[in-house]
Design a protein around this motif. Structure first.
Motif, PDB file in Angstrom:
ATOM      1  N   ILE A  57      93.948 -10.761 176.334  1.00 30.63           N
ATOM      2  CA  ILE A  57      93.292  -9.574 175.776  1.00 30.63           C
ATOM      3  C   ILE A  57      92.507  -9.951 174.520  1.00 30.63           C
ATOM      4  O   ILE A  57      91.383  -9.478 174.306  1.00 30.63           O
ATOM      5  CB  ILE A  57      94.323  -8.466 175.468  1.00 30.63           C
ATOM      6  N   ILE A  58      93.069 -10.802 173.690  1.00 31.17           N
ATOM      7  CA  ILE A  58      92.380 -11.230 172.469  1.00 31.17           C
ATOM      8  C   ILE A  58      91.068 -11.928 172.822  1.00 31.17           C
ATOM      9  O   ILE A  58      90.022 -11.640 172.227  1.00 31.17           O
ATOM     10  CB  ILE A  58      93.294 -12.153 171.635  1.00 31.17           C
ATOM     11  N   LYS A  59      91.109 -12.820 173.790  1.00 32.87           N
ATOM     12  CA  LYS A  59      89.880 -13.517 174.197  1.00 32.87           C
ATOM     13  C   LYS A  59      88.850 -12.536 174.756  1.00 32.87           C
ATOM     14  O   LYS A  59      87.638 -12.666 174.503  1.00 32.87           O
ATOM     15  CB  LYS A  59      90.216 -14.591 175.232  1.00 32.87           C
ATOM     16  N   GLN A  60      89.313 -11.537 175.509  1.00 30.36           N
ATOM     17  CA  GLN A  60      88.400 -10.524 176.051  1.00 30.36           C
ATOM     18  C   GLN A  60      87.727  -9.742 174.932  1.00 30.36           C
ATOM     19  O   GLN A  60      86.518  -9.461 174.991  1.00 30.36           O
ATOM     20  CB  GLN A  60      89.165  -9.574 176.974  1.00 30.36           C
ATOM     21  N   GLU A  61      88.486  -9.403 173.891  1.00 30.87           N
ATOM     22  CA  GLU A  61      87.916  -8.645 172.775  1.00 30.87           C
ATOM     23  C   GLU A  61      86.964  -9.506 171.949  1.00 30.87           C
ATOM     24  O   GLU A  61      85.930  -9.019 171.472  1.00 30.87           O
ATOM     25  CB  GLU A  61      89.032  -8.067 171.895  1.00 30.87           C
ATOM     26  N   LEU A  62      87.286 -10.771 171.799  1.00 29.18           N
ATOM     27  CA  LEU A  62      86.363 -11.682 171.107  1.00 29.18           C
ATOM     28  C   LEU A  62      85.036 -11.746 171.853  1.00 29.18           C
ATOM     29  O   LEU A  62      83.956 -11.686 171.242  1.00 29.18           O
ATOM     30  CB  LEU A  62      86.980 -13.073 170.989  1.00 29.18           C
ATOM     31  N   ASP A  63      85.097 -11.824 173.174  1.00 32.52           N
ATOM     32  CA  ASP A  63      83.870 -11.861 173.978  1.00 32.52           C
ATOM     33  C   ASP A  63      83.120 -10.535 173.881  1.00 32.52           C
ATOM     34  O   ASP A  63      81.880 -10.519 173.774  1.00 32.52           O
ATOM     35  CB  ASP A  63      84.208 -12.153 175.448  1.00 32.52           C
ATOM     36  N   LEU A  89      97.135 -14.093 166.856  1.00 31.70           N
ATOM     37  CA  LEU A  89      95.751 -13.902 166.410  1.00 31.70           C
ATOM     38  C   LEU A  89      95.308 -15.054 165.517  1.00 31.70           C
ATOM     39  O   LEU A  89      94.193 -15.572 165.648  1.00 31.70           O
ATOM     40  CB  LEU A  89      95.624 -12.568 165.667  1.00 31.70           C
ATOM     41  N   GLU A  90      96.188 -15.472 164.624  1.00 31.27           N
ATOM     42  CA  GLU A  90      95.845 -16.582 163.735  1.00 31.27           C
ATOM     43  C   GLU A  90      95.609 -17.862 164.545  1.00 31.27           C
ATOM     44  O   GLU A  90      94.670 -18.616 164.281  1.00 31.27           O
ATOM     45  CB  GLU A  90      96.959 -16.788 162.709  1.00 31.27           C
ATOM     46  N   GLN A  91      96.436 -18.078 165.559  1.00 30.38           N
ATOM     47  CA  GLN A  91      96.274 -19.259 166.417  1.00 30.38           C
ATOM     48  C   GLN A  91      94.962 -19.208 167.204  1.00 30.38           C
ATOM     49  O   GLN A  91      94.407 -20.246 167.562  1.00 30.38           O
ATOM     50  CB  GLN A  91      97.463 -19.370 167.374  1.00 30.38           C
ATOM     51  N   GLU A  92      94.466 -17.997 167.444  1.00 27.46           N
ATOM     52  CA  GLU A  92      93.214 -17.824 168.186  1.00 27.46           C
ATOM     53  C   GLU A  92      91.992 -17.804 167.260  1.00 27.46           C
ATOM     54  O   GLU A  92      90.900 -17.445 167.678  1.00 27.46           O
ATOM     55  CB  GLU A  92      93.268 -16.545 169.018  1.00 27.46           C
ATOM     56  N   GLY A  93      92.191 -18.162 166.001  1.00 21.80           N
ATOM     57  CA  GLY A  93      91.069 -18.337 165.091  1.00 21.80           C
ATOM     58  C   GLY A  93      90.834 -17.215 164.104  1.00 21.80           C
ATOM     59  O   GLY A  93      89.882 -17.269 163.312  1.00 21.80           O
ATOM     60  N   PHE A  94      91.675 -16.189 164.104  1.00 22.89           N
ATOM     61  CA  PHE A  94      91.520 -15.086 163.158  1.00 22.89           C
ATOM     62  C   PHE A  94      92.043 -15.498 161.785  1.00 22.89           C
ATOM     63  O   PHE A  94      93.008 -16.266 161.675  1.00 22.89           O
ATOM     64  CB  PHE A  94      92.295 -13.849 163.633  1.00 22.89           C
ATOM     65  N   ARG A  95      91.411 -14.993 160.743  1.00 24.62           N
ATOM     66  CA  ARG A  95      91.879 -15.191 159.372  1.00 24.62           C
ATOM     67  C   ARG A  95      92.714 -13.986 158.964  1.00 24.62           C
ATOM     68  O   ARG A  95      92.256 -12.854 159.012  1.00 24.62           O
ATOM     69  CB  ARG A  95      90.700 -15.345 158.415  1.00 24.62           C
ATOM     70  N   VAL A  96      93.953 -14.226 158.577  1.00 27.16           N
ATOM     71  CA  VAL A  96      94.868 -13.132 158.258  1.00 27.16           C
ATOM     72  C   VAL A  96      94.839 -12.861 156.764  1.00 27.16           C
ATOM     73  O   VAL A  96      95.135 -13.748 155.947  1.00 27.16           O
ATOM     74  CB  VAL A  96      96.301 -13.455 158.717  1.00 27.16           C
ATOM     75  N   ASP A  97      94.483 -11.638 156.400  1.00 26.93           N
ATOM     76  CA  ASP A  97      94.435 -11.244 154.993  1.00 26.93           C
ATOM     77  C   ASP A  97      95.839 -11.077 154.422  1.00 26.93           C
ATOM     78  O   ASP A  97      96.838 -10.986 155.154  1.00 26.93           O
ATOM     79  CB  ASP A  97      93.677  -9.921 154.844  1.00 26.93           C
ATOM     80  N   THR A  98      95.913 -10.992 153.120  1.00 23.82           N
ATOM     81  CA  THR A  98      97.184 -10.748 152.429  1.00 23.82           C
ATOM     82  C   THR A  98      97.772  -9.411 152.868  1.00 23.82           C
ATOM     83  O   THR A  98      97.050  -8.433 153.055  1.00 23.82           O
ATOM     84  CB  THR A  98      96.958 -10.737 150.912  1.00 23.82           C
ATOM     85  N   ALA A  99      99.073  -9.374 153.037  1.00 28.34           N
ATOM     86  CA  ALA A  99      99.748  -8.152 153.473  1.00 28.34           C
ATOM     87  C   ALA A  99      99.564  -7.028 152.466  1.00 28.34           C
ATOM     88  O   ALA A  99      99.552  -7.257 151.253  1.00 28.34           O
ATOM     89  CB  ALA A  99     101.238  -8.424 153.672  1.00 28.34           C
ATOM     90  N   GLU A 100      99.402  -5.801 152.985  1.00 31.29           N
ATOM     91  CA  GLU A 100      99.373  -4.601 152.154  1.00 31.29           C
ATOM     92  C   GLU A 100     100.461  -3.655 152.636  1.00 31.29           C
ATOM     93  O   GLU A 100     100.820  -3.655 153.818  1.00 31.29           O
ATOM     94  CB  GLU A 100      98.012  -3.916 152.240  1.00 31.29           C
ATOM     95  N   ALA A 101     100.990  -2.871 151.720  1.00 30.67           N
ATOM     96  CA  ALA A 101     102.053  -1.927 152.065  1.00 30.67           C
ATOM     97  C   ALA A 101     101.452  -0.620 152.570  1.00 30.67           C
ATOM     98  O   ALA A 101     100.595  -0.035 151.907  1.00 30.67           O
ATOM     99  CB  ALA A 101     102.928  -1.659 150.846  1.00 30.67           C
ATOM    100  N   LEU A 102     101.875  -0.192 153.758  1.00 28.72           N
ATOM    101  CA  LEU A 102     101.461   1.108 154.286  1.00 28.72           C
ATOM    102  C   LEU A 102     102.303   2.181 153.599  1.00 28.72           C
ATOM    103  O   LEU A 102     103.504   2.286 153.824  1.00 28.72           O
ATOM    104  CB  LEU A 102     101.662   1.164 155.802  1.00 28.72           C
ATOM    105  N   MET A 103     101.649   2.968 152.740  1.00 23.20           N
ATOM    106  CA  MET A 103     102.331   4.002 151.972  1.00 23.20           C
ATOM    107  C   MET A 103     101.896   5.379 152.462  1.00 23.20           C
ATOM    108  O   MET A 103     100.706   5.623 152.680  1.00 23.20           O
ATOM    109  CB  MET A 103     101.985   3.864 150.481  1.00 23.20           C
ATOM    110  N   VAL A 104     102.866   6.262 152.643  1.00 20.97           N
ATOM    111  CA  VAL A 104     102.582   7.628 153.102  1.00 20.97           C
ATOM    112  C   VAL A 104     103.397   8.607 152.277  1.00 20.97           C
ATOM    113  O   VAL A 104     104.549   8.332 151.910  1.00 20.97           O
ATOM    114  CB  VAL A 104     102.893   7.794 154.608  1.00 20.97           C
TER     115      VAL A 104
END
Length: 259
Positions: A57-63, A89-104
């Motif tokens: 699915i990741i490869k399909q979305e990249l395409d 995702l990281e293994q497929e070449g994505f750059r992972v940003d710093t984690a953020e806290a989901l606050m509600v």
């Protein structure tokens, strides 16, 4: 509402069913994607994949996005499945940003933020100059260009002024702190953005004042739930105001499709 109920509401309204201004929403069996109508980066806000099909699915979305000529962000939350999605995702070449806290947080008419009237030099920003002031502020704080942000904010404010509210605090005609809020379409949520203050002006309560004025506007507009992806610096202030941390989010940036 308990934590799991809040996660379910957030996931349904702001991920599975989200409608984002200036983007075309597309839903497939496996993803909910948003395509920029102005040539900016798109994003995948929700996915339904497993260990067996995730890479396909990741490869399909990249395409798919590459054929559109758009880079994109795949937003991953810590409750998403499979647990290894961010790593894949990281293994497929994505750059992972710093984690953020989901606050509600859910507002009611007795909430202390709705009674906060300490506005200092606060102004609502409705014109192009005010948005340029935000761009200049963000550039100075982060030492990188926010020109694209400025274009998007000005476009969104012109196209749907009742869905975007921007606020700033000025000292001696200089914008020193700013934040904005989107009223999310067809949902009970308002999402909070920004909340940046120049270093020498911090510790004056500006962040809380900007939080309060947006809470009031959201409640007035009939959106009792506030949500924000918070940095470690912002999280303690948000928790003090009554926000709960539901999960952690990771913006996973696609490999560039542009030459």
């Amino acid at each position: 509402m308990n934590k799991n109920e809040l996660i379910s509401l957030f996931h349904k309204e702001l991920r599975q069913e989200a409608q984002t201004q200036s983007y075309l929403r597309e839903e497939t069996e496996h993803v909910v994607r948003h395509i920029s109508q102005f040539g900016e980066s798109g994003f995948i806000v929700a996915s339904n994949v497993n260990e067996d099909n995730a890479r396909t699915i990741i490869k399909q979305e990249l395409d798919y996005f590459s054929n559109l000529g758009q880079d994109f962000e795949w937003k991953v939350y810590s409750y998403d499945k499979p647990d290894s999605l961010k790593d894949i995702l990281e293994q497929e070449g994505f750059r992972v940003d710093t984690a953020e806290a989901l606050m509600v947080m859910k507002l009611d008419d007795q909430h202390h933020l709705l009674k906060n009237n300490q506005y200092f030099g606060l102004k609502e920003l409705t014109d192009e100059k005010g948005i340029q002031d935000i761009v200049d502020l963000e550039d100075a704080i982060w030492n990188e260009s926010h020109a694209e942000l400025g274009k998007r904010l000005w476009r969104d404010k012109q196209n749907n002024p009742e869905a975007l509210y921007l606020y700033g605090i000025y000292e001696e005609a200089k914008l020193v702190s700013a934040a904005w809020m989107y009223i999310e379409a067809n949902s009970s949520f308002a999402s909070l953005w920004g909340g940046s203050t120049l270093p020498m002006y911090r510790g004056k309560g500006y962040y809380t004042s900007l939080l309060a004025v947006r809470a009031k506007k959201a409640f007035e507009k009939g959106h009792p739930f506030l949500t924000v992806d918070a940095s470690p610096m912002s999280r303690p202030i948000l928790e003090k105001s009554g926000f709960l941390c539901l999960a952690y989010s990771y913006g996973c940036q696609s490999p560039s499709s542009k030459l």
